[in-house]
Design an enzyme around this catalytic site. Sequence first.
Site, PDB file in Angstrom:
ATOM      1  N   HIS A   4     -32.025 -40.731 -16.233  1.00  0.00           N
ATOM      2  CA  HIS A   4     -32.735 -40.237 -15.050  1.00  0.00           C
ATOM      3  C   HIS A   4     -34.216 -40.057 -15.401  1.00  0.00           C
ATOM      4  CE1 HIS A   4     -34.132 -37.783 -11.749  1.00  0.00           C
ATOM      5  NE2 HIS A   4     -33.099 -38.241 -11.074  1.00  0.00           N
ATOM      6  N   GLY A  61     -37.866 -37.430  -4.802  1.00  0.00           N
ATOM      7  CA  GLY A  61     -38.293 -36.096  -4.388  1.00  0.00           C
ATOM      8  C   GLY A  61     -39.624 -36.078  -3.659  1.00  0.00           C
ATOM      9  N   GLU A 109     -36.349 -37.899 -14.721  1.00  0.00           N
ATOM     10  CA  GLU A 109     -36.773 -36.563 -15.144  1.00  0.00           C
ATOM     11  C   GLU A 109     -36.405 -36.324 -16.604  1.00  0.00           C
ATOM     12  OE1 GLU A 109     -34.905 -34.490 -11.892  1.00  0.00           O
ATOM     13  OE2 GLU A 109     -36.326 -35.437 -10.528  1.00  0.00           O
ATOM     14  N   LYS A 117     -29.269 -31.674  -9.823  1.00  0.00           N
ATOM     15  CA  LYS A 117     -30.374 -31.259 -10.690  1.00  0.00           C
ATOM     16  C   LYS A 117     -30.167 -29.791 -11.118  1.00  0.00           C
ATOM     17  CE  LYS A 117     -33.176 -34.809  -8.632  1.00  0.00           C
ATOM     18  NZ  LYS A 117     -34.497 -35.328  -8.306  1.00  0.00           N
ATOM     19  N   GLU A 171     -34.029 -46.248  -9.117  1.00  0.00           N
ATOM     20  CA  GLU A 171     -34.772 -45.142  -8.527  1.00  0.00           C
ATOM     21  C   GLU A 171     -36.258 -45.285  -8.837  1.00  0.00           C
ATOM     22  OE1 GLU A 171     -31.978 -41.523  -7.934  1.00  0.00           O
ATOM     23  OE2 GLU A 171     -32.782 -41.436  -9.964  1.00  0.00           O
ATOM     24  N   ASN A 220     -26.724 -35.740  -7.111  1.00  0.00           N
ATOM     25  CA  ASN A 220     -27.310 -35.181  -8.327  1.00  0.00           C
ATOM     26  C   ASN A 220     -27.945 -33.846  -7.949  1.00  0.00           C
ATOM     27  OD1 ASN A 220     -28.835 -34.552 -10.573  1.00  0.00           O
ATOM     28  ND2 ASN A 220     -30.312 -36.221 -10.289  1.00  0.00           N
ATOM     29  N   SER A 225     -35.380 -40.171  -2.337  1.00  0.00           N
ATOM     30  CA  SER A 225     -35.595 -39.699  -0.964  1.00  0.00           C
ATOM     31  C   SER A 225     -34.619 -40.301   0.041  1.00  0.00           C
ATOM     32  CB  SER A 225     -37.044 -39.939  -0.524  1.00  0.00           C
ATOM     33  OG  SER A 225     -37.941 -39.193  -1.337  1.00  0.00           O
TER      34      SER A 225
END
Length: 262
Positions: free
Chosen positions: A98, A176, A100, A15, A170, A13, A216
């Site tokens: 996701h 991240g 985000e 991003k 996730e 991904n 991560s």
Amino acid sequence: MHHPTRLPIIAGNWKMYKTPREAIDFVRTLIPLLEPLSAAERVICPPFIAISGVAEALAGTSIKVGAQNVHTQTAGAFTGNISAPMLQGLVDYVIVGHSEVRQYLGDTDAQINQKVKAILAHGMKPIVAVGESLAQHEAGEAAAFVHSQLRGALADLPAESIAEMVIAYEPLWAIGTGRNATGELANTIIGGIRHTVAAMYGDDAAQAIRIQYGGSVKPGNMAEFMMQPEIDGALVGGASLNADDFAALVRIAIESKQHDGR
Ligand code: PGA
């Protein structure tokens, strides 16, 4: 034991990284590294604007393309959005849910469910991301929260399409942050996810669906996740932007699944 029909799947991904030009250059570097590793499915998810260039660069390879999001509706007055029919033919996979997107664009489980339906209706495969916050994790509510996300996101789907889908677990506190979950913890939650799928769509679907860990992931911790019997791959952010690291992740996935007792 790992289910023999579940091909490991590693998705990168990207991003909001890489211009269309950078994306094509990077993919040209990736192809010789990833193309031989066909014992795992490899998926690249660039920004929307880079998808057609990347898809063109990957034509004739076994590497798949994915999108990072999609709109619930097929067309309409939705400025700035991209619909499933626009992606059809360009991508194999679409990430939805996701964290985000949930956080910054306010996606709800009901909207994610609509997106999953739109993706399936247009011949693509969803990668449905779920995961709990740090507070929920610390309160011991991870499994229950992920279960409720799945109940919403996977409601009323055509049963025959479940085996084609991918779920990505996730935990938000691992995305991240450099703070990954342990393999054991991720395996437990992912085993629970498989239970939820079984309750909704039966055992065969639950055994066939592939479930990734994300958060991560890097070459140094990939084996810890991939040695776990319930974990079928990884959804990778940061480490997917480095060609050698991404290839190493795929290699480790393949090696780990060959050594887990099959
Ligand atoms: P990360 O991102 O690998 O950079 O933690 C994972 C993701 O957001 O899918």
